[in-house]
Design an enzyme around this catalytic site. Structure first.
Site: not given
Ligand code: XUL
Ligand code: CO
Length: 438
Positions: A101, A104, A268, A271, A307, A309, A338
């Site tokens: 991003h 970042d 993802e 997600h 989430d 991750d 991610d």
């Molecule tokens: C948030 C997510 C983000 C995106 C990029 O849940 O997955 O980090 O991958 O903005």
């Molecule tokens: Co993501």
């Protein structure tokens, strides 16, 4: 430039019998799978935000990891130190891509002009490192969630000024992505959604989100962006309801606004599971619509409603993921981790161990998926399951020669139809286990 991970050497493939934690047990980059090296099937990326920025803060406690990399956080020196540490890690792990991003890579200033100046400076620095290491950019994106101004959304905000700021960030992030030669540009609709319908004009907000995406496509063409745009669906968090709920919703949205030629999806795992689907489900929906572009490779905790991750460890999930990827003919993007370490895994060593575990899990998944395809039993079962449509009345239906009247007359002559055949789920699950562990 100092070496941050001095006690960690380049991670090598040592095979499953190795007891060296800092070695790959299954990820063997040059091993040929279905005619090409593993590393080409598995274009891994490091996510700048989790790996170099996130230090373990949660709503009940502060950072546990030290991500200062020897510099004062919030300074440009720190931004450079993060880049140094990130490139050192990618080189040591053999990861060939990164995703980022805007915020970042350089600290945001109060004024967007100054922020953009900082981004120019740091992107020159990163570009030099890309040149010397051969590491590439997979995709870029703009962080349109953190800044206070995005409390009501970015492209879906009620404020035209906020929309302009979001546009400025998208423009700059696209500039940076092109500067880095990135393969893609992601829209994750972080706050593009709503908390309550009592204050929200959904139609208006969705039109405006599409507006922003159309402008990005137009600007991308102007500046020579050759990659793909991606939507990354997520059902909720941070908003109660997000507009890009899941793959099917995002595809419908793209088609409704005529953006489907320019966009694919970045799916993802965590997600998809938050949306109440399996990871494989969202991959399949994207793939059958020709929109499987890239993957945010992680894993959720099915007991939690947010989430998390995690780095991927579930080999069933990585296997079924790679099965979808192979059948779709690969990705235009790749597998972006991610993912972040758990809060108590706060050391420099843990940073490497997370990647090693997940890269091995995807290598296992790839090999298993290739075996599923070579074995062919699952594919031929699925094909045979629909064979009543290959000729006779079934072929008439597929060939659009049938009408409700002709089918009704056929049914009347049939008496009782034969039962449709067993789904054989348990047999298929057993075949999968045999392929994975046999
Ligand atoms: C948030 C997510 C983000 C995106 C990029 O849940 O997955 O980090 O991958 O903005
Ligand atoms: Co993501």
């Amino acid at each position: 430039m100092s070496e941050y991970f001095k006690n960690i050497k380049k991670i090598q493939y040592e095979g499953p019998d190795s007891k060296n934690d800092f070695s790959f047990k299954f990820y063997n980059p040059e091993q040929i799978v279905l005619g090409k090296p593993m590393k080409e099937h598995l274009p891994f990326a490091m996510a700048w935000w989790h790996n170099l920025c996130n230090a373990g803060k949660d709503i009940f406690g502060t950072d546990t990891a030290d991500k200062s990399f020897g510099a004062v956080p919030g300074t440009m020196e720190h931004a450079r130190a993060k880049a140094d540490a990130g490139f050192e890690m990618m080189e040591k792990l053999g990861i060939e891509y990164f995703c980022f991003h805007d915020v970042d890579i350089a600290p945001e200033a109060a004024d967007i002009k100054e922020t953009n100046g900082r981004l120019d400076e740091i992107s020159d620095y990163i570009l030099e490192k890309m040149d010397t290491t051969g590491i590439k950019c997979m995709w870029g994106t703009a962080n349109l969630t953190n800044n206070l101004r995005y409390m009501n959304g970015a492209a879906s905000s009620n404020s035209a000024d906020v929309f302009c700021f979001a546009a400025a960030q998208v423009k700059k992030s696209l500039d940076l992505t092109v500067k880095f030669g990135g393969k893609g540009y992601v829209f994750w609709g972080g706050r593009e959604g709503y908390e309550t319908l009592l204050n929200t004009d959904v139609r208006f907000e969705q039109d405006n989100v599409a507006n922003m995406m159309r402008m990005a496509v137009e600007y991308g063409k102007k500046i020579g962006f050759k990659g793909d745009f991606y939507i990354e669906p997520k059902p909720k968090e941070p908003m109660k309801h997000q507009y890009d709920f899941d793959a099917a919703t995002a595809i419908g949205f793209l088609r409704q606004y005529g953006l489907d030629e320019d966009f694919k999806l970045n799916i993802e795992a965590n997600h998809a599971t938050l949306a109440g689907h399996t990871f494989q489900h969202d991959l399949r929906i994207a793939a059958i619509n020709g929109m499987l572009g890239s993957i945010d490779a992680n894993q959720g905790d099915l007991f939690l409603g947010w989430d998390t991750d995690h780095f991927s460890s579930n080999v069933y999930e990585t296997t079924l993921c790679m099965y979808e990827v192979l059948k779709a003919g690969g990705l235009t993007g790749g597998l972006n981790f991610d993912a972040k370490n758990r809060r108590p895994s706060y050391t420099k060593e843990d940073m490497f161990l997370g990647f090693i575990m997940a890269m091995d899990a995807f290598a296992l998944g790839l090999v298993n998926a290739a075996r599923m395809i070579e074995d062919g039993r699952i594919d031929s079962f699925v094909k045979a399951r629909y064979e009543s449509f290959e000729n006779g009345i079934g072929a008439d239906i597929i060939g659009k020669k049938a009408t409700l009247e002709s089918l009704s007359a056929y049914a009347e002559n049939l008496g009782a139809p034969e039962l449709p055949g067993s789904g054989r789920q348990e047999m298929l699950e057993s075949i999968l286990n045999t392929i994975m562990f046999g």
